[in-house]
Design a protein around this motif. Structure first.
Motif, PDB file in Angstrom:
ATOM      1  N   LEU A   1       0.827  -1.209   0.000  1.00  0.00           N
ATOM      2  CA  LEU A   1       0.000   0.000   0.000  1.00  0.00           C
ATOM      3  C   LEU A   1       0.861   1.258   0.000  1.00  0.00           C
ATOM      4  O   LEU A   1       0.509   2.257  -0.650  1.00  0.00           O
ATOM      5  CB  LEU A   1      -0.927  -0.007   1.222  1.00  0.00           C
ATOM      6  N   ARG A   2       1.997   1.217   0.703  1.00  0.00           N
ATOM      7  CA  ARG A   2       2.870   2.403   0.684  1.00  0.00           C
ATOM      8  C   ARG A   2       3.450   2.599  -0.713  1.00  0.00           C
ATOM      9  O   ARG A   2       3.590   3.742  -1.183  1.00  0.00           O
ATOM     10  CB  ARG A   2       3.984   2.267   1.719  1.00  0.00           C
ATOM     11  N   GLY A   3       3.764   1.496  -1.400  1.00  0.00           N
ATOM     12  CA  GLY A   3       4.249   1.630  -2.769  1.00  0.00           C
ATOM     13  C   GLY A   3       3.188   2.207  -3.682  1.00  0.00           C
ATOM     14  O   GLY A   3       3.468   3.095  -4.506  1.00  0.00           O
ATOM     15  N   LEU A   4       1.947   1.732  -3.558  1.00  0.00           N
ATOM     16  CA  LEU A   4       0.853   2.264  -4.374  1.00  0.00           C
ATOM     17  C   LEU A   4       0.589   3.727  -4.050  1.00  0.00           C
ATOM     18  O   LEU A   4       0.243   4.520  -4.945  1.00  0.00           O
ATOM     19  CB  LEU A   4      -0.416   1.432  -4.148  1.00  0.00           C
ATOM     20  N   LYS A   5       0.757   4.095  -2.784  1.00  0.00           N
ATOM     21  CA  LYS A   5       0.569   5.496  -2.386  1.00  0.00           C
ATOM     22  C   LYS A   5       1.619   6.390  -3.048  1.00  0.00           C
ATOM     23  O   LYS A   5       1.292   7.467  -3.558  1.00  0.00           O
ATOM     24  CB  LYS A   5       0.653   5.602  -0.858  1.00  0.00           C
ATOM     25  N   LYS A   6       2.858   5.926  -3.079  1.00  0.00           N
ATOM     26  CA  LYS A   6       3.927   6.731  -3.683  1.00  0.00           C
ATOM     27  C   LYS A   6       3.717   6.904  -5.188  1.00  0.00           C
ATOM     28  O   LYS A   6       4.104   7.926  -5.764  1.00  0.00           O
ATOM     29  CB  LYS A   6       5.276   6.076  -3.406  1.00  0.00           C
ATOM     30  N   LEU A   7       3.094   5.908  -5.827  1.00  0.00           N
ATOM     31  CA  LEU A   7       2.826   6.013  -7.265  1.00  0.00           C
ATOM     32  C   LEU A   7       1.560   6.812  -7.561  1.00  0.00           C
ATOM     33  O   LEU A   7       1.263   7.094  -8.719  1.00  0.00           O
ATOM     34  CB  LEU A   7       2.684   4.613  -7.876  1.00  0.00           C
ATOM     35  N   GLY A   8       0.771   7.123  -6.523  1.00  0.00           N
ATOM     36  CA  GLY A   8      -0.495   7.822  -6.725  1.00  0.00           C
ATOM     37  C   GLY A   8      -1.632   6.893  -7.116  1.00  0.00           C
ATOM     38  O   GLY A   8      -2.744   7.346  -7.422  1.00  0.00           O
ATOM     39  N   VAL A   9      -1.378   5.574  -7.106  1.00  0.00           N
ATOM     40  CA  VAL A   9      -2.377   4.610  -7.561  1.00  0.00           C
ATOM     41  C   VAL A   9      -3.384   4.295  -6.458  1.00  0.00           C
ATOM     42  O   VAL A   9      -4.524   3.915  -6.743  1.00  0.00           O
ATOM     43  CB  VAL A   9      -1.679   3.322  -8.055  1.00  0.00           C
ATOM     44  N   LEU A  10      -2.984   4.475  -5.195  1.00  0.00           N
ATOM     45  CA  LEU A  10      -3.910   4.177  -4.096  1.00  0.00           C
ATOM     46  C   LEU A  10      -5.163   5.046  -4.197  1.00  0.00           C
ATOM     47  O   LEU A  10      -6.274   4.589  -3.912  1.00  0.00           O
ATOM     48  CB  LEU A  10      -3.212   4.388  -2.751  1.00  0.00           C
ATOM     49  N   ASP A  11      -4.995   6.282  -4.644  1.00  0.00           N
ATOM     50  CA  ASP A  11      -6.148   7.168  -4.797  1.00  0.00           C
ATOM     51  C   ASP A  11      -7.009   6.796  -6.004  1.00  0.00           C
ATOM     52  O   ASP A  11      -8.123   7.301  -6.150  1.00  0.00           O
ATOM     53  CB  ASP A  11      -5.675   8.623  -4.954  1.00  0.00           C
ATOM     54  N   CYS A  12      -6.486   5.914  -6.857  1.00  0.00           N
ATOM     55  CA  CYS A  12      -7.245   5.464  -8.031  1.00  0.00           C
ATOM     56  C   CYS A  12      -8.117   4.252  -7.703  1.00  0.00           C
ATOM     57  O   CYS A  12      -8.933   3.832  -8.533  1.00  0.00           O
ATOM     58  CB  CYS A  12      -6.306   5.104  -9.173  1.00  0.00           C
ATOM     59  N   ALA A  13      -7.928   3.657  -6.520  1.00  0.00           N
ATOM     60  CA  ALA A  13      -8.612   2.405  -6.177  1.00  0.00           C
ATOM     61  C   ALA A  13      -9.981   2.690  -5.565  1.00  0.00           C
ATOM     62  O   ALA A  13     -10.137   3.602  -4.750  1.00  0.00           O
ATOM     63  CB  ALA A  13      -7.762   1.593  -5.209  1.00  0.00           C
ATOM     64  N   THR A  14     -10.956   1.879  -5.946  1.00  0.00           N
ATOM     65  CA  THR A  14     -12.316   1.997  -5.409  1.00  0.00           C
ATOM     66  C   THR A  14     -12.589   0.958  -4.333  1.00  0.00           C
ATOM     67  O   THR A  14     -13.333   1.213  -3.394  1.00  0.00           O
ATOM     68  CB  THR A  14     -13.337   1.844  -6.544  1.00  0.00           C
ATOM     69  N   TYR A  15     -11.967  -0.229  -4.461  1.00  0.00           N
ATOM     70  CA  TYR A  15     -12.200  -1.314  -3.500  1.00  0.00           C
ATOM     71  C   TYR A  15     -10.875  -1.843  -2.972  1.00  0.00           C
ATOM     72  O   TYR A  15      -9.848  -1.814  -3.672  1.00  0.00           O
ATOM     73  CB  TYR A  15     -12.969  -2.469  -4.151  1.00  0.00           C
ATOM     74  N   LEU A  16     -10.919  -2.365  -1.753  1.00  0.00           N
ATOM     75  CA  LEU A  16      -9.794  -3.074  -1.143  1.00  0.00           C
ATOM     76  C   LEU A  16     -10.368  -4.302  -0.440  1.00  0.00           C
ATOM     77  O   LEU A  16     -11.196  -4.176   0.459  1.00  0.00           O
ATOM     78  CB  LEU A  16      -9.061  -2.180  -0.139  1.00  0.00           C
ATOM     79  N   THR A  17      -9.961  -5.502  -0.880  1.00  0.00           N
ATOM     80  CA  THR A  17     -10.526  -6.721  -0.298  1.00  0.00           C
ATOM     81  C   THR A  17      -9.453  -7.514   0.430  1.00  0.00           C
ATOM     82  O   THR A  17      -8.271  -7.454   0.079  1.00  0.00           O
ATOM     83  CB  THR A  17     -11.166  -7.616  -1.379  1.00  0.00           C
ATOM     84  N   GLY A  18      -9.884  -8.290   1.435  1.00  0.00           N
ATOM     85  CA  GLY A  18      -8.920  -9.052   2.204  1.00  0.00           C
ATOM     86  C   GLY A  18      -9.520 -10.282   2.857  1.00  0.00           C
ATOM     87  O   GLY A  18     -10.742 -10.442   2.944  1.00  0.00           O
ATOM     88  N   LEU A  19      -8.638 -11.160   3.307  1.00  0.00           N
ATOM     89  CA  LEU A  19      -9.009 -12.326   4.086  1.00  0.00           C
ATOM     90  C   LEU A  19      -7.855 -12.626   5.025  1.00  0.00           C
ATOM     91  O   LEU A  19      -6.744 -12.097   4.868  1.00  0.00           O
ATOM     92  CB  LEU A  19      -9.289 -13.537   3.191  1.00  0.00           C
ATOM     93  N   SER A  20      -8.120 -13.432   6.005  1.00  0.00           N
ATOM     94  CA  SER A  20      -7.100 -13.898   6.930  1.00  0.00           C
ATOM     95  C   SER A  20      -6.240 -12.721   7.433  1.00  0.00           C
ATOM     96  O   SER A  20      -6.775 -11.724   7.915  1.00  0.00           O
ATOM     97  CB  SER A  20      -6.248 -14.982   6.259  1.00  0.00           C
ATOM     98  N   GLY A  21      -4.907 -12.823   7.305  1.00  0.00           N
ATOM     99  CA  GLY A  21      -4.018 -11.821   7.902  1.00  0.00           C
ATOM    100  C   GLY A  21      -4.168 -10.423   7.348  1.00  0.00           C
ATOM    101  O   GLY A  21      -3.928  -9.446   8.062  1.00  0.00           O
ATOM    102  N   THR A  22      -4.568 -10.281   6.073  1.00  0.00           N
ATOM    103  CA  THR A  22      -4.694  -8.915   5.535  1.00  0.00           C
ATOM    104  C   THR A  22      -5.898  -8.182   6.128  1.00  0.00           C
ATOM    105  O   THR A  22      -5.949  -6.955   6.090  1.00  0.00           O
ATOM    106  CB  THR A  22      -4.803  -8.937   3.999  1.00  0.00           C
ATOM    107  N   THR A  23      -6.867  -8.919   6.687  1.00  0.00           N
ATOM    108  CA  THR A  23      -7.986  -8.237   7.352  1.00  0.00           C
ATOM    109  C   THR A  23      -7.511  -7.524   8.609  1.00  0.00           C
ATOM    110  O   THR A  23      -8.112  -6.533   9.028  1.00  0.00           O
ATOM    111  CB  THR A  23      -9.103  -9.229   7.725  1.00  0.00           C
ATOM    112  N   TRP A  24      -6.430  -8.018   9.227  1.00  0.00           N
ATOM    113  CA  TRP A  24      -5.881  -7.353  10.411  1.00  0.00           C
ATOM    114  C   TRP A  24      -5.309  -5.985  10.019  1.00  0.00           C
ATOM    115  O   TRP A  24      -5.509  -5.009  10.734  1.00  0.00           O
ATOM    116  CB  TRP A  24      -4.785  -8.215  11.053  1.00  0.00           C
ATOM    117  N   THR A  25      -4.604  -5.957   8.877  1.00  0.00           N
ATOM    118  CA  THR A  25      -4.068  -4.683   8.386  1.00  0.00           C
ATOM    119  C   THR A  25      -5.204  -3.725   8.036  1.00  0.00           C
ATOM    120  O   THR A  25      -5.182  -2.549   8.418  1.00  0.00           O
ATOM    121  CB  THR A  25      -3.197  -4.924   7.141  1.00  0.00           C
TER     122      THR A  25
END
Length: 819
Positions: free
Chosen positions: A351-375
């Motif tokens: 996510l920090r890499g996507l933020k530096k590229l400006g792509v995080l602001d282009c995302a509409t959804y973020l999905t997760g399971l297991s350990g990524t749900t903790w983040t």
């Protein structure tokens, strides 16, 4: 009238309609050549007749002793709803006095085969070799009375429910004093009602007056009976609901005039009254669940607001000359996989890499399971997390990842765990080891009690300022492997639901008790640590799951773990009708088979929540519904009496017990996702989950890009792959990021080579036998944590060109579609 469940916009997905009811007559005539079940005697046969869509009771014929060709000639009547899938179960038993009755077989017969106004006599060929046969007569006729108002989305049907109030009025003589010896206990039972059984005690402080009657909510169509056990009488066994003590009044509820008090019993010491009224059900507005396959109003509103962030962000990163119009703005989603603390840590870097590229602001959804749900649950505590750099969140997670974890098992924490579990039990929840695991996670990832709840995350998306988070789980069943039965469940800050059935509840109502779509008992919303425990339930494995880790098929075990179901012949052959089910025969396994099946399929522990589908019925045409067909893939999908709406609880496990992916909510056509960034954090094979997803989507008819990797690539993966889906029109573009250590060994940043002194930092052992990043590792060193964050961030930054190529392709396709 066609309305959506909120009644706020027109839709064709949920409708209210008046639908006719019919009278079904079932005449159990005879059986022939029934094989001997007991060693010492002939069979004592009887037939159990059960139609759960019409009655809670199982009716049965008399038992014919010592006869292999029994004749019953007994008739049963059912009032059935024409829009409901009615499957009659005719079970043949051999009666035993000492042991449990032997279950010989069950015939499943779809009432949709019958034509109105005709009488037919069916011969079910149950065993061609032994020439076993069951003969049953059927008739379907119109019934007097007005049609029934139902609410349906084409898969589920909600029907009218009634409320019964039972009131005991004590008659007291003057100067009569209460005493313990004068206590009188009444027991009331309405089988199939939400409440089940209620007791009233007279002669104590628990006197029920007119202001506090005992209430029962029940489905009117089942025409249940109020079973009353008076003081001094024995309550009948729950399995023998039609055997009562003399002197106990038992009333058929349809005989009670609506809205009027009716005297059920009069005695010198008390009077017994009952009153039945219809509950509101004339509109979807009166349902407390949402029936429909479209997106909820809140998510639709979010998409409009999020577009205001995504469109300018895309213009900036793609260096476009003109603003993007609404129809030109692609829906970009970030999808993650599980992997314990490894996936928690690596997601921060990605996510920090996507933020530096400006792509995080282009995302509409973020999905997760297991350990990524903790983040994700940590990030969404901050209402503006994606608008800031992530250094603070990464530093906070580092503190908890590197701290000593032994304190989580201290006496102080154990007392806290016990207190919290007792509180959940008092709230009416069924607590399991998974709840304890959630509390342990809370102590591992936080400094103290975390009061955050999933619905609190609405603050982080109400203005469209962050991507919408979607958490995933699967619903499973006892006695079935995950490959044989699993249903996708999605969680957002707005609602929780099963897309297969098109039914959703508000997130704050998840875990509460429902009946026929109505909220019966509100339970406080769970703190998010309990959901995290369920989303990452490492302990919900069974023997078959362990087998599947090393084998690609369960074929070897299917003879033990699958029901023996056979299509059978019937005479006469009835005209084929649309979406009717074939007549089938179920042959129960023996004691050894049952024991072995349980040993293979029983899960160590499982998270159970009250089932918000409880009471619904399957629509007569549910198998012809395109939404249901898209997600149906269980062995019970053609057995409507055994699907999830008949269960008391949902049984939820980590999605990784099926496929280690959170992609399924993004493939819902209503979300119209154009680009998926697939961030893989799996252990072992990095391509396995993607291959499984491709296979699943192909079998289900879900649009998904073809993943074409050469053998060379599979042996040595690159940091990123672009699958544009050009050969599958309508499929999203997929960017696949396996978690590997490739050029990071020589480069600390894109284009910046490491010096000799920095080469050690590039040696990140992700999956070796001595790797610190095992899925089951709960503590990292500071160096191990920092290196994994840096690696996952680098893999994003080093593939900026492919990311931009995917976004440009998506914009071009959106423009082309409009043209």
């Amino acid at each position: 009238m066609w309305l959506n469940p909120e009644g706020e916009q027109w839709t064709s997905l949920t409708k209210i309609q008046s639908s006719l009811c019919y009278l079904l007559t079932v005449r159990v005539i005879r059986a022939r050549n029934i094989h001997q079940a007991d060693v010492l005697s002939q069979t004592d046969c009887y037939v159990s007749v059960w139609l759960p869509t019409a009655s809670s009771d199982k009716f049965q014929t008399k038992a014919i002793k010592n006869c292999k060709d029994p004749v019953w000639n007994e008739t049963f009547y059912f009032r059935i709803q024409s829009q409901v899938k009615n499957v009659l179960e005719l079970a043949l038993y051999d009666k035993d006095v000492i042991t449990q009755d032997d279950h010989l077989f069950t015939v499943y017969f779809d009432i949709a085969k019958l034509s109105l106004g005709e009488e037919v006599f069916m011969h079910f060929k149950c065993d061609s070799q032994r020439q076993e046969e069951l003969e049953v007569g059927f008739a379907l006729d119109n019934i007097s009375g007005p049609p029934e108002t139902i609410i349906t989305n084409g898969v589920l049907v909600s029907r009218k429910i009634c409320c019964l109030e039972v009131q005991v009025v004590e008659k007291k003589k003057k100067n009569e004093k209460k005493s313990l010896s004068s206590k009188k206990q009444f027991s009331f039972r309405v089988q199939g009602s939400y409440e089940g059984t209620q007791d009233i005690m007279l002669g104590s402080d628990l006197i029920f007056s007119s202001s506090s009657p005992a209430k029962f909510h029940y489905a009117r169509y089942k025409q249940p009976t109020l079973d009353v056990t008076l003081p001094g009488k024995k309550r009948p066994p729950s399995l023998c609901s039609r055997v009562y003590d003399i002197g106990s009044p038992n009333v058929e509820l349809h005989s009670i005039p609506s809205g009027e008090n009716m005297i059920l019993a009069e005695d010198k010491g008390f009077d017994l009254y009952a009153k039945a009224e219809d509950c509101l059900c004339s509109s979807p507005d009166h349902l407390d669940v949402r029936l429909g396959f479209d997106l909820c109003v809140q998510e639709q509103d979010f998409l409009c607001k999020r577009r205001n962030y995504v469109a300018p962000a895309l213009k900036k990163v793609l260096q476009l000359q003109q603003d993007l119009l609404n129809h030109e703005t692609p829906v970009v989603a970030i999808m993650t996989t599980g992997g314990g603390m490894r996936s928690l840590t690596a997601l921060y870097g990605s996510l920090r890499g996507l933020k530096k590229l400006g792509v995080l602001d282009c995302a509409t959804y973020l999905t997760g399971l297991s350990g990524t749900t903790w983040t994700m649950s940590n990030l969404y505590r901050d209402a503006d997390w994606s608008q800031k750099d992530l250094d603070k969140q990464i530093s906070e997670a580092r503190k908890h990842m590197t701290k000593c974890k032994i304190n989580s098992l201290s006496l102080e924490y154990l007392k806290y765990y016990k207190k919290q579990l007792c509180q959940r039990k008092r709230e009416g929840r069924r607590t399991t080891f998974i709840d304890l695991w959630g509390l342990v996670l809370e102590s591992l990832l936080h400094d103290g009690k975390d009061n955050h709840r999933l619905s609190d995350q609405q603050r982080a998306i109400d203005h469209g300022q962050n991507p919408l988070p979607i958490y995933t789980a699967v619903n499973v069943k006892n006695n079935y492997s995950t490959l044989d039965f699993k249903e996708w469940v999605e969680f957002t800050p707005y609602e929780v639901g099963l897309q297969k059935y098109g039914v959703f509840v508000r997130t704050e109502d998840f875990g509460s008790e429902f009946f026929m779509g109505r909220l019966m008992k509100k339970v406080p919303e769970s703190r998010i640590c309990f959901l995290e425990g369920m989303w990452s339930s490492l302990f919900s494995f069974n023997v078959l799951y362990i087998w599947n880790l090393s084998h690609s098929s369960e074929d070897f075990w299917h003879r033990w773990t699958r029901d023996q179901i056979d299509n059978i012949e019937e005479e006469p052959l009835l005209p084929l009708k649309l979406h009717e089910l074939q007549t089938r025969l179920f042959t129960p396994p023996g004691l050894l088979g049952n024991a072995f099946r349980s040993a293979l399929t029983d899960r160590l522990c499982i998270s159970q929540e009250h089932n918000f589908l409880k009471g619904f019925q399957m629509h007569n045409d549910y198998l012809g519904n395109t939404h249901f067909c898209r997600w149906k893939d269980t062995v019970l999908d053609t057995f409507p009496n055994q699907l999830t709406q008949s269960d008391e609880f949902l049984s939820l496990v980590d999605t990784g017990f099926f496929i280690n992916t959170s992609i399924m909510p993004l493939l819902k056509p209503e979300r119209k996702v154009d680009v998926i960034l697939h961030l893989n954090y799996s252990a072992g094979s990095q391509i396995q989950a993607l291959d499984q997803t491709c296979k699943y989507c192909s079998e289900q008819g879900i649009l998904f890009p073809r993943v074409d990797l050469s053998e060379e690539d599979r042996k040595k993966l690159k940091e990123c792959y672009l699958f544009d889906g050009a050969e599958t029109p309508g499929a999203p573009i997929l960017l696949f990021f396996p978690l590997i250590n490739d050029t990071f060994q020589k480069y600390k940043a894109p284009g910046q080579k490491r010096s000799e002194s920095e080469m050690e930092d590039g040696k990140v052992d992700l999956y070796g036998c001595c790797s610190p990043y095992s899925t089951y590792s709960i503590q990292y060193t500071e160096k191990a944590y920092d290196r994994l964050v840096q690696l996952s961030e680098y893999n994003i930054l080093n593939n900026e060109d492919l990311i931009m190529q995917a976004l440009r392709t998506a914009v071009a396709r959106k423009r082309q579609i409009k043209k």
